[in-house]
Design a protein around this motif. Structure first.
Motif, mmCIF file in Angstrom:
data_model
loop_
_atom_site.group_PDB
_atom_site.id
_atom_site.type_symbol
_atom_site.label_atom_id
_atom_site.label_comp_id
_atom_site.label_asym_id
_atom_site.label_seq_id
_atom_site.Cartn_x
_atom_site.Cartn_y
_atom_site.Cartn_z
ATOM 1 N N ARG A 95 0.825 -1.198 0.000
ATOM 2 C CA ARG A 95 0.000 0.000 0.000
ATOM 3 C C ARG A 95 0.868 1.260 0.000
ATOM 4 N N ALA A 96 1.920 1.248 0.810
ATOM 5 C CA ALA A 96 2.842 2.382 0.815
ATOM 6 C C ALA A 96 3.551 2.518 -0.530
ATOM 7 N N ALA A 97 4.004 1.391 -1.050
ATOM 8 C CA ALA A 97 4.845 1.404 -2.252
ATOM 9 C C ALA A 97 4.095 1.841 -3.501
ATOM 10 N N THR A 98 2.791 1.715 -3.499
ATOM 11 C CA THR A 98 2.018 2.078 -4.690
ATOM 12 C C THR A 98 1.261 3.387 -4.504
ATOM 13 N N SER A 99 1.595 4.133 -3.465
ATOM 14 C CA SER A 99 0.824 5.336 -3.151
ATOM 15 C C SER A 99 1.509 6.631 -3.572
ATOM 16 N N ALA A 100 2.806 6.592 -3.863
ATOM 17 C CA ALA A 100 3.546 7.832 -4.092
ATOM 18 C C ALA A 100 3.388 8.318 -5.531
ATOM 19 N N PRO A 101 3.522 9.623 -5.770
ATOM 20 C CA PRO A 101 3.509 10.134 -7.144
ATOM 21 C C PRO A 101 4.690 9.571 -7.940
ATOM 22 N N VAL A 102 4.478 9.375 -9.227
ATOM 23 C CA VAL A 102 5.538 8.810 -10.078
ATOM 24 C C VAL A 102 6.323 9.876 -10.818
ATOM 25 N N GLU A 103 5.851 11.113 -10.810
ATOM 26 C CA GLU A 103 6.510 12.163 -11.580
ATOM 27 C C GLU A 103 7.971 12.314 -11.154
ATOM 28 N N GLY A 104 8.854 12.354 -12.159
ATOM 29 C CA GLY A 104 10.278 12.529 -11.898
ATOM 30 C C GLY A 104 10.991 11.289 -11.405
ATOM 31 N N ARG A 105 10.309 10.155 -11.407
ATOM 32 C CA ARG A 105 10.900 8.905 -10.890
ATOM 33 C C ARG A 105 10.722 7.809 -11.943
ATOM 34 N N PRO A 106 11.578 7.773 -12.945
ATOM 35 C CA PRO A 106 11.346 6.894 -14.096
ATOM 36 C C PRO A 106 11.386 5.410 -13.784
ATOM 37 N N LEU A 107 12.327 4.971 -12.961
ATOM 38 C CA LEU A 107 12.407 3.533 -12.697
ATOM 39 C C LEU A 107 11.273 3.092 -11.776
ATOM 40 N N TYR A 108 10.948 3.911 -10.810
ATOM 41 C CA TYR A 108 9.804 3.620 -9.939
ATOM 42 C C TYR A 108 8.526 3.552 -10.771
ATOM 43 N N ALA A 109 8.356 4.480 -11.700
ATOM 44 C CA ALA A 109 7.157 4.493 -12.537
ATOM 45 C C ALA A 109 7.072 3.238 -13.392
ATOM 46 N N ALA A 110 8.213 2.806 -13.937
ATOM 47 C CA ALA A 110 8.226 1.592 -14.758
ATOM 48 C C ALA A 110 7.829 0.374 -13.928
ATOM 49 N N LEU A 111 8.310 0.288 -12.703
ATOM 50 C CA LEU A 111 7.952 -0.830 -11.834
ATOM 51 C C LEU A 111 6.474 -0.779 -11.436
#
Length: 277
Positions: A123-139
């Motif tokens: 729940r924590a890991a999927t709650s943050a904004p993805v803007e500016g975080r390319p690898l996090y967004a891909a995951l």
């Protein structure tokens, strides 16, 4: 919600041992290597870059990963995609990491704490904004595993790359380059740069040129160790990295964070005890 005191550093200490499974747990890359990859660095780049897809060139992977010396990424990307596919690499990486965690954790792997921690951490890991975080967004675009221990590893990987994307921002803000980041870290823990694992293999002239550049900027002294300015730079990088890593934990209440900490502690300690450090 916003917590009265920062929690990102405390959670980092608990989550990092899980996030390091692909790189430090014995046998975690066996399934990747079985795809026909040539060496462990092939497995590293295939597994970590797979969420970006096969069409992303080495230059982009180099920019996102940030901390590799020039040319290192290009020795593996896109060549690994001649040997396997991103989809196969993702599946093999998950299988290998889950198997390694099961082997290390034993009975703990199927305990109720794993399922509770997996749910909260995801729940924590999927709650943050993805803007500016390319690898996090891909995951974030990948399917979430159903098995609790796989879900826990997936959530930890998301949070590790979320933090890593933020760490890159902090380094860029301080004008610290990728190879310089390793030198900065090594010297901050009183280790000569040429002995640090991520840069010790570089030609001496190349590494010395990096250190000379840091010396010119006042980060490294004539004695080869960090100056007060160098240590202050390292402290600012770590402080900003922590601040940028706070967002995911705002999805959890203080009580949920306490439960998560309790459930993760034995998992992290058991994993960490097996790592070669």
């Amino acid at each position: 919600m916003s917590h009265p005191e920062p929690v990102a550093r405390r959670m980092y200490d608990l989550i990092e041992p899980i996030g390091l499974v692909p790189y430090l747990a014995e046998g975690s890359d066996d399934d990747l290597m079985a795809l026909g990859l040539r060496n462990p660095w092939d497995a590293y780049f295939a597994g970590r870059a797979a969420p970006l897809g096969r069409s992303v060139p080495a230059e982009v992977v180099h920019a996102i990963f940030y901390s590799f010396a020039p040319g290192e990424v290009a020795r593996h990307i896109p060549r690994v995609w001649d040997l396997t596919t991103p989809e196969a690499a993702l599946a093999a990486r998950e299988r290998g990491c889950v198997a390694a965690m099961r082997r290390i954790l034993g009975d703990l792997a199927d305990g109720p704490a794993i399922a509770r921690a997996a749910d909260l951490l995801l729940r924590a890991a999927t709650s943050a904004p993805v803007e500016g975080r390319p690898l996090y967004a891909a995951l974030r675009a990948l399917p979430v595993p159903q098995e609790p221990i796989a879900r826990l590893w997936h959530a930890a990987t998301l949070l590790r790359e979320h933090r890593g994307d933020g760490h890159t921002v902090a380094l860029v803000a301080e004008g610290v380059g990728g190879t310089e980041a390793h030198v900065l870290h090594a010297l901050s823990v009183d280790m000569p740069a040429h002995k640090f694992g991520r840069v010790h293999h570089l030609p001496a002239a190349q590494l010395n040129a990096v250190i000379d550049g840091m010396r010119t900027r006042g980060l490294v002294g004539a004695d080869g160790w960090l100056t007060p300015a160098g240590r202050a730079t390292k402290e600012r990088v770590e402080a900003l990295t922590d601040r940028l890593a706070e967002a995911p934990y705002n999805a959890l209440s203080p009580a949920e964070l306490d439960h998560l900490t309790t459930d993760l502690a034995p998992v992290s300690a058991t994993l960490q005890a097996t790592y070669p450090w």
